[in-house]
Design a protein around this motif. Structure first.
Motif, mmCIF file in Angstrom:
data_model
loop_
_atom_site.group_PDB
_atom_site.id
_atom_site.type_symbol
_atom_site.label_atom_id
_atom_site.label_comp_id
_atom_site.label_asym_id
_atom_site.label_seq_id
_atom_site.Cartn_x
_atom_site.Cartn_y
_atom_site.Cartn_z
ATOM 1 N N GLN A 16 -3.240 3.432 -2.644
ATOM 2 C CA GLN A 16 -3.280 2.648 -2.783
ATOM 3 C C GLN A 16 -3.034 1.545 -3.460
ATOM 4 O O GLN A 16 -2.067 1.137 -2.270
ATOM 5 N N ARG A 45 1.083 -1.050 -0.248
ATOM 6 C CA ARG A 45 -0.215 0.068 0.330
ATOM 7 C C ARG A 45 1.217 1.057 -0.084
ATOM 8 O O ARG A 45 1.800 1.374 0.613
ATOM 9 N N GLN A 76 -14.615 -2.865 -3.970
ATOM 10 C CA GLN A 76 -13.250 -2.077 -4.262
ATOM 11 C C GLN A 76 -12.702 -2.868 -5.480
ATOM 12 O O GLN A 76 -12.280 -2.224 -5.987
ATOM 13 N N ASP A 130 -4.948 -1.146 -9.559
ATOM 14 C CA ASP A 130 -6.125 -0.889 -10.098
ATOM 15 C C ASP A 130 -6.685 0.004 -11.319
ATOM 16 O O ASP A 130 -7.012 0.866 -11.490
ATOM 17 N N ASP A 131 -4.956 0.167 -12.191
ATOM 18 C CA ASP A 131 -4.616 0.987 -12.959
ATOM 19 C C ASP A 131 -4.929 -0.138 -14.397
ATOM 20 O O ASP A 131 -4.489 -1.190 -14.478
ATOM 21 N N ALA A 141 -0.636 -1.339 -4.798
ATOM 22 C CA ALA A 141 0.243 -1.469 -5.738
ATOM 23 C C ALA A 141 0.926 -2.798 -6.116
ATOM 24 O O ALA A 141 1.245 -3.485 -4.836
ATOM 25 N N SER A 165 -2.009 -0.981 -16.273
ATOM 26 C CA SER A 165 -0.918 -1.677 -15.548
ATOM 27 C C SER A 165 -0.364 -2.937 -17.005
ATOM 28 O O SER A 165 0.819 -2.902 -16.605
ATOM 29 N N PHE A 198 -1.675 9.046 -5.533
ATOM 30 C CA PHE A 198 -1.643 7.809 -4.896
ATOM 31 C C PHE A 198 -1.818 6.721 -3.905
ATOM 32 O O PHE A 198 -0.928 5.895 -3.198
ATOM 33 N N ARG A 235 -7.959 -6.188 -0.576
ATOM 34 C CA ARG A 235 -9.217 -5.069 -0.863
ATOM 35 C C ARG A 235 -10.051 -5.595 -0.827
ATOM 36 O O ARG A 235 -10.592 -6.449 -0.722
ATOM 37 N N LEU A 274 0.230 0.398 -9.983
ATOM 38 C CA LEU A 274 -0.601 0.419 -9.015
ATOM 39 C C LEU A 274 -2.191 -0.916 -9.470
ATOM 40 O O LEU A 274 -2.183 -0.920 -10.467
ATOM 41 N N ARG A 292 -11.654 -3.842 -9.404
ATOM 42 C CA ARG A 292 -12.858 -3.187 -10.585
ATOM 43 C C ARG A 292 -13.323 -3.828 -11.371
ATOM 44 O O ARG A 292 -12.258 -5.152 -11.799
#
Length: 485
Positions: A421, A404, A478, A444-445, A423, A448, A418, A474, A442, A480
């Motif tokens: 977040q 984190r 949360q 949730d990018d 990673a 990525s 960030f 998460r 990240l 995605r």
């Protein structure tokens, strides 16, 4: 050089950023749109003028020092006032006509928008209560006759400046034992501006603030000491960002700039002079100037006295001067300067996150270079970023680990996004200074996988990361989810 003059050298780089851009010619398309930073436009500008917002404001923190003198600040508001330089050609009947250029005895004279430096100083502004002052900057008109080699009049240069008005307000509030000072500046020009040219002529250009504390010390908002984090986080900025300025370790001066800087910014000792285009490297820009034709250089010299200085300086540079611009090779393992030569720190450095070791003063990791000098690529033979690890809070972190992100003292504007977040670590790297950097993407990018594809990652120090279990930490809400469409 006095401390305030030292800060002015930094502030001047902000003041003139964008004033002229390479190739420094009035005819260049890049120089048709100038004054990019710190423009406070007229409040009554029409929509068609594309006038900038008229105000800016910054907040900073201070701590009172034991003194018989009440806490106060001296405020310097600095900006450029536009000055229209209009060239007028003399006609046979004695009248004159505005022209873009005029050749006088073989030398070109161009119409152009110059600028005049302005500075408003408010000495010893009390922090005991609010203040509100309105300042008027007068306009002017100056005429310079133009004559040929025989002394016959051929025209004239008319320089005009419009009057300006600037209001400076201050307010002080208590926040967790600190003094939170708000300084706001507003352009209060009373007239209207129908178009872009009219708006910029009554704007405050490159506006910035220099504050000097008396009987108090400023607190770094980028690196707040322990106990000041909350108050620092409540300092909201509007188009002006304060940083500590002056010699490293000093806390009596703040520079509020229209661009985000770091604490105690410095002008590079290798830079021989301003180039007004800080998005470029001095060496590259200097070499570009040297490739300009004599006709292009002549136009640049005629455009502005500051452009003339740049062209002349580049033309006169020796091979040794150019080598100086190429940079220096410093031995990162050379002995550190004596502590007695370092300025005293007036505020403690921020501590590491609770439960994690502070690695800033730790001995750098030693790597076996096989006898190769540190700068030789062979020295990297024992370094394997894809398998190397770093221990954070007793947990070994390497490629594939989840962490984190907690951006701290090194954080820039993007890093702040960030915060908190999750990673995934892609590599652990070490630089020649002995520092450790953790590359990550990240979780949730959405892009990525693209970061992995072209090898571009975000880099953080170990003490900015919190190790997490291998399982996705998460909460389910949360995660995605891909759009089924």
């Amino acid at each position: 050089m006095s401390p305030i003059d030292h800060v002015r050298t930094i502030a001047d780089a902000v003041l003139y950023e964008g004033y002229l851009l390479y190739p420094y010619r009035a005819s260049s398309h890049k120089n048709q749109s100038r004054w990019q930073f710190g423009v406070l436009g007229p409040p009554a500008a029409s929509p068609a003028s594309f006038g900038e917002e008229p105000g800016m404001a910054m907040r900073c923190l201070l701590t009172a020092t034991p003194s018989d003198t009440p806490a106060a600040v001296t405020i310097h508001l600095r900006f450029l006032q536009l000055q229209v330089r209009e060239v007028r050609r003399r006609n046979e009947d004695g009248t004159d006509t505005p022209v873009d250029s005029l050749t006088v005895s073989g030398v070109s004279v161009l119409s152009w928008d110059e600028a005049v430096e302005q500075e408003i100083v408010l000495p010893s502004v009390s922090l005991a209560g609010p203040t509100d002052t309105l300042h008027h900057i007068p306009g002017s008109e100056e005429i310079e006759p133009l004559t040929d080699a025989e002394g016959a009049p051929v025209g004239r240069i008319v320089r005009r400046r419009e009057p300006l008005a600037a209001r400076i307000r201050t307010r002080t509030d208590l926040d967790d034992g600190f003094l939170r000072l708000t300084v706001s500046v507003d352009n209060e020009h009373a007239g209207t501006a129908a178009d872009k040219d009219a708006a910029i002529r009554v704007s405050l250009i490159g506006s910035h603030l220099i504050l000097q504390a008396h009987g108090a010390d400023f607190v770094s908002l980028l690196d707040p000491p322990e106990g000041a984090e909350g108050a620092a986080g409540r300092c909201r900025q509007r188009r002006c960002w304060p940083v500590l300025a002056g010699a490293k370790g000093t806390t009596d001066t703040v520079l509020g700039a229209p661009i985000i800087l770091y604490d105690h910014p410095e002008i590079s000792e290798q830079s021989p002079g301003a180039l007004f285009d800080s998005t470029e490297i001095d060496e590259i820009l200097t070499l570009r100037v040297m490739t300009m034709t004599e006709e292009e250089k002549a136009e640049a010299r005629a455009t502005d006295p500051r452009a003339r200085e740049i062209i002349d300086r580049c033309d006169q540079m020796s091979a040794a001067d150019l080598q100086q611009l190429h940079g220096l090779l410093r031995d990162p393992h050379a002995p550190s300067p004596s502590p007695s030569l370092s300025p005293p720190m007036t505020a403690p450095l921020p501590s590491a996150a609770p439960g994690y070791a502070d690695l800033r003063d730790a001995e750098p990791p030693a790597f076996d270079t096989g006898g190769a000098p540190w700068w030789d690529p062979a020295a990297d033979a024992s370094v394997r970023p894809e398998s190397d690890a770093v221990v954070i809070g007793g947990v070994s972190v390497s490629k594939g680990s989840l962490v984190r992100v907690h951006p701290s003292r090194r954080a820039d504007a993007q890093d702040i996004f960030f915060a908190g977040q999750v990673a995934r670590v892609t590599a652990v790297l070490s630089d020649v200074d002995g520092g450790t950097h953790v590359a990550l993407v990240l979780v949730d990018d959405p892009a990525s996988d693209m970061h992995d594809w072209y090898g571009r990652y975000f880099y953080f120090a170990p003490d900015e990361l919190e190790p997490l279990p291998v399982e996705d930490p998460r909460p389910p809400e949360q995660h995605r989810e891909e759009n089924p469409s």
